[in-house]
Design a protein around this motif. Structure first.
Motif, mmCIF file in Angstrom:
data_model
loop_
_atom_site.group_PDB
_atom_site.id
_atom_site.type_symbol
_atom_site.label_atom_id
_atom_site.label_comp_id
_atom_site.label_asym_id
_atom_site.label_seq_id
_atom_site.Cartn_x
_atom_site.Cartn_y
_atom_site.Cartn_z
ATOM 1 N N SER A 199 -1.585 -2.831 -2.088
ATOM 2 C CA SER A 199 -0.845 -4.073 -1.847
ATOM 3 C C SER A 199 -0.932 -4.526 -0.388
ATOM 4 O O SER A 199 -0.703 -5.704 -0.086
ATOM 5 N N ALA A 200 -1.272 -3.614 0.515
ATOM 6 C CA ALA A 200 -1.346 -3.949 1.941
ATOM 7 C C ALA A 200 -2.699 -4.508 2.340
ATOM 8 O O ALA A 200 -2.924 -4.797 3.518
ATOM 9 N N PHE A 201 -3.602 -4.696 1.376
ATOM 10 C CA PHE A 201 -4.963 -5.141 1.683
ATOM 11 C C PHE A 201 -5.247 -6.504 1.088
ATOM 12 O O PHE A 201 -4.901 -6.784 -0.069
ATOM 13 N N VAL A 202 -5.900 -7.370 1.866
ATOM 14 C CA VAL A 202 -6.433 -8.632 1.348
ATOM 15 C C VAL A 202 -7.891 -8.737 1.784
ATOM 16 O O VAL A 202 -8.225 -8.527 2.948
ATOM 17 N N GLY A 203 -8.761 -9.015 0.832
ATOM 18 C CA GLY A 203 -10.169 -9.165 1.160
ATOM 19 C C GLY A 203 -10.405 -10.406 2.002
ATOM 20 O O GLY A 203 -9.691 -11.404 1.883
ATOM 21 N N GLY A 204 -11.418 -10.354 2.864
ATOM 22 C CA GLY A 204 -11.741 -11.499 3.701
ATOM 23 C C GLY A 204 -13.229 -11.580 3.992
ATOM 24 O O GLY A 204 -13.925 -10.565 4.005
#
Length: 327
Positions: A106-111
């Motif tokens: 949940s602490a990760f967002v792809g970029g």
């Protein structure tokens, strides 16, 4: 609000992110398996080549697609940061790795910032590399709102134009707009090895334009193509069909004799006309879409609608004060 950041991987993109963040007053910590690369980035003012004393607000993983999942799992176990993102040019495979193995997905967002350069490494980096460039964020179904917000803030810090879309959509589009062009450039550049010895004497700007990106790292690009193999293969198959039709037409026109070759000429003209129309779609005329470096319209009082990270799985979203560039 992001006040501190860690950048893992100090190549062109990682160091450029660090330079942009440092210029905005953020405290940036640098790490790279090649300590000399981290030291070179630090010498340029990108940050400190040392571990942070405690968890930073955001960690940016500037590593190849195949390494995003393992590096994230390792850094989360160490407690490096409160939120995480990456800058890899393929999103589906890293997202699947994160969902399968990360202690805190949940602490990760792809970029993915759509920017780069002909040169690589920290010495080629620039704090302005991302100015006006599209920067895609691909939240997974588990990405928290805080992680997505920090991803958006990073894009703002670097001067990019935020786009939010599912990882699958991203990978299908960059297969056409980025990965296939690199393959085609490499295919053409490889043909130059078999040309007559006079070939370099007649190599003009057109050839240089088409083959320029073929100079990218084969190690990095083989990793990218492996991670996005299926979409690239589908589009390459369509390209193969066009080439087969063109080859048949040219072989027909090459036959001796007094022939009009009208149908074959129509095939050639159709391909050229479709090429003109395709380029117009991305570069645009008066009514056409703009390219990734387009000026972003900033209408006064534009509403800043709040949308949950989970809504991104439904399709491309327009961020406040920015233009959709998707077809």
């Amino acid at each position: 609000m992001i006040r501190s950041m860690a950048v893992i991987g100090t190549g062109l993109i990682g160091t450029s992110v660090a330079l942009a963040a440092s210029r905005r007053g953020l405290t940036v910590y640098l790490a790279d398996r090649d300590e000399s690369a981290a030291a070179a980035a630090a010498a340029r003012g990108a940050g400190r080549a040392e571990p942070p004393p405690g968890p930073v607000d955001l960690a940016v993983l500037a590593v190849p697609p195949s390494q995003v999942g393992p590096v994230l799992a390792e850094q989360q176990k160490r407690g490096l940061a409160r939120s995480y993102t990456d800058v890899a040019s393929v999103k589906s495979e890293p997202e699947n790795q994160v969902l399968a193995s990360a202690p805190e997905p949940s602490a990760f967002v792809g970029g993915h910032p759509l920017a780069g350069g002909e040169r690589s490494g920290p010495l080629a980096a620039s704090a302005d590399l991302f100015t006006g460039r599209a920067w895609v964020l691909t939240p997974s179904p588990l990405t928290s709102q805080r992680a997505l917000d920090r991803g958006r803030e990073l894009v703002e810090v670097c001067g990019g134009v935020p786009l939010v879309m599912p990882s699958r959509v991203h990978d299908e589009v960059v297969a056409l707009t980025s990965h296939l062009p690199h393959v085609v450039a490499s295919l053409l550049a490889a043909r130059l090895l078999d040309g007559p010895e006079e070939t370099p004497l007649l190599a003009g700007r057109g050839l240089d334009d088409v083959t320029r990106i073929a100079g990218g790292s084969s190690l990095l690009w083989s990793d990218i193509l492996r991670a996005n193999a299926a979409p690239v293969a589908r589009i390459l198959g369509d390209l193969q069909a066009d080439i087969t039709g063109l080859l048949a037409a040219l072989n027909d026109l090459a036959l001796p004799g007094d022939r009009s070759g009208a149908q074959s000429m129509r095939t050639v003209m159709d391909l050229l006309d479709r090429g003109i129309a395709g380029r117009a779609r991305i570069r645009g005329g008066a009514d056409g879409p703009r390219g990734p470096r387009a000026a972003v319209p900033r209408a006064a009082g534009h509403p800043k609608a709040r949308e949950s990270a989970h809504d991104a799985a439904d399709g491309v979203r327009r961020e406040p004060h920015q233009q959709e560039v998707m077809p």
